[in-house]
Write a protein that holds these residues in place. Structure first.
Motif, short mmCIF file in Angstrom:
data_model
loop_
_atom_site.label_atom_id
_atom_site.label_comp_id
_atom_site.label_asym_id
_atom_site.label_seq_id
_atom_site.Cartn_x
_atom_site.Cartn_y
_atom_site.Cartn_z
N ARG A 82 72.30 -55.23 49.68
CA ARG A 82 72.52 -56.16 50.78
C ARG A 82 71.42 -57.22 50.77
O ARG A 82 70.28 -56.93 50.47
N TYR A 83 71.78 -58.42 51.09
CA TYR A 83 70.80 -59.47 51.34
C TYR A 83 71.23 -60.12 52.64
O TYR A 83 72.34 -60.63 52.75
N ASP A 84 70.39 -60.04 53.61
CA ASP A 84 70.75 -60.53 54.94
C ASP A 84 69.66 -61.46 55.45
O ASP A 84 68.57 -61.01 55.79
N VAL A 85 69.96 -62.75 55.49
CA VAL A 85 68.97 -63.71 55.96
C VAL A 85 68.86 -63.71 57.48
O VAL A 85 67.92 -64.27 58.03
N SER A 86 69.81 -63.06 58.16
CA SER A 86 69.73 -63.04 59.63
C SER A 86 68.72 -62.02 60.13
O SER A 86 68.31 -62.07 61.28
N ILE A 87 68.31 -61.08 59.28
CA ILE A 87 67.32 -60.08 59.67
C ILE A 87 65.94 -60.62 59.29
O ILE A 87 65.66 -60.89 58.14
N PRO A 137 87.27 -44.40 56.43
CA PRO A 137 86.65 -45.74 56.32
C PRO A 137 86.80 -46.54 57.61
O PRO A 137 87.81 -46.45 58.29
N ASP A 138 85.77 -47.27 57.96
CA ASP A 138 85.78 -48.13 59.15
C ASP A 138 85.33 -49.52 58.71
O ASP A 138 84.20 -49.69 58.27
N ASN A 139 86.21 -50.47 58.82
CA ASN A 139 85.88 -51.82 58.38
C ASN A 139 85.31 -52.69 59.49
O ASN A 139 85.07 -53.88 59.28
N ASN A 140 85.12 -52.11 60.67
CA ASN A 140 84.48 -52.87 61.76
C ASN A 140 83.00 -53.00 61.47
O ASN A 140 82.34 -52.02 61.17
N LYS A 141 82.49 -54.19 61.59
CA LYS A 141 81.07 -54.42 61.30
C LYS A 141 80.37 -54.91 62.55
O LYS A 141 80.94 -55.62 63.36
N LYS A 142 79.12 -54.52 62.68
CA LYS A 142 78.28 -54.97 63.77
C LYS A 142 77.17 -55.83 63.18
O LYS A 142 76.59 -55.49 62.16
N MET A 143 76.87 -56.93 63.81
CA MET A 143 75.83 -57.83 63.34
C MET A 143 74.48 -57.38 63.88
O MET A 143 74.32 -57.19 65.08
N ILE A 144 73.53 -57.20 63.00
CA ILE A 144 72.14 -56.91 63.38
C ILE A 144 71.36 -58.18 63.13
O ILE A 144 71.38 -58.72 62.03
N THR A 145 70.67 -58.64 64.14
CA THR A 145 69.94 -59.90 63.98
C THR A 145 68.43 -59.74 64.10
O THR A 145 67.70 -60.65 63.75
N THR A 146 67.97 -58.60 64.60
CA THR A 146 66.54 -58.42 64.78
C THR A 146 66.16 -56.95 64.57
O THR A 146 66.88 -56.07 65.01
N ILE A 147 65.05 -56.74 63.92
CA ILE A 147 64.46 -55.41 63.81
C ILE A 147 63.09 -55.50 64.45
O ILE A 147 62.30 -56.38 64.12
N SER A 148 62.81 -54.62 65.37
CA SER A 148 61.50 -54.64 66.03
C SER A 148 61.00 -53.23 66.24
O SER A 148 61.76 -52.27 66.18
N THR A 149 59.73 -53.10 66.52
CA THR A 149 59.13 -51.80 66.78
C THR A 149 59.18 -51.52 68.28
O THR A 149 59.23 -52.45 69.11
N LEU A 150 59.17 -50.26 68.61
CA LEU A 150 59.17 -49.85 70.00
C LEU A 150 57.73 -49.46 70.38
O LEU A 150 57.17 -48.55 69.78
N ASN A 151 57.16 -50.15 71.31
CA ASN A 151 55.81 -49.83 71.76
C ASN A 151 55.89 -48.80 72.86
O ASN A 151 56.50 -49.03 73.90
N MET A 152 55.26 -47.68 72.62
CA MET A 152 55.31 -46.60 73.61
C MET A 152 53.94 -46.35 74.18
O MET A 152 52.96 -46.43 73.62
#
Length: 135
Positions: free
Chosen positions: A20-25, A120-135
């Protein structure tokens, strides 16, 4: 311990269909996007998890060698994408499962959907951000 000590098998073959190459992430280290391969990275991650859990070092395998495995020497088999895999290989994995070897899949399981209880499930969800959870 009684010999042979059962171990985990890690199939290291992967298909480039899983790349995968995803420029949105956006990540701090990769500001232009993210490149990864689900099967390649998943197997490496699970190797680390198995070692942390105290499992033996395991065996690194190629897909074509699966048919030579002895189920009495394996506890689990980590399976990469089976997209495009030969029927003989998929049948060998099924045979190991039927003889008590656990399976852990990290991607497409073409030919083994019934074992994992999925379709198989062809429904896709868009991920636009990955972040850490500060606890």
């Amino acid at each position: 311990p009684q010999k042979p000590v059962k171990t985990v098998g890690f199939i290291t073959d992967f298909t480039y269909d899983d790349t995968r190459y995803d420029v949105s992430i956006k990540e701090r280290e990769l500001p232009d996007g993210m490149i990864y391969n689900i099967s390649e990275e998943g197997v490496a991650f699970l190797y680390g998890c198995a070692r942390e859990a105290g499992q033996p070092g395991g065996a690194v395998l190629k897909l074509e060698t699966v048919k030579n495995l002895d189920p009495d020497e394996m506890t689990m088999l980590v399976v990469p994408s089976l997209r495009g895999a030969d029927k003989e290989v998929v049948d060998a994995i099924r045979n190991l499962y039927n003889k008590g070897v656990g399976l852990f899949a990290v991607s497409h399981i073409d030919g083994l959907e019934d074992i994992f209880g999925v379709t198989p499930d062809n429904n896709k969800k868009m991920i636009t951000t990955i972040s850490t959870l500060n606890m």
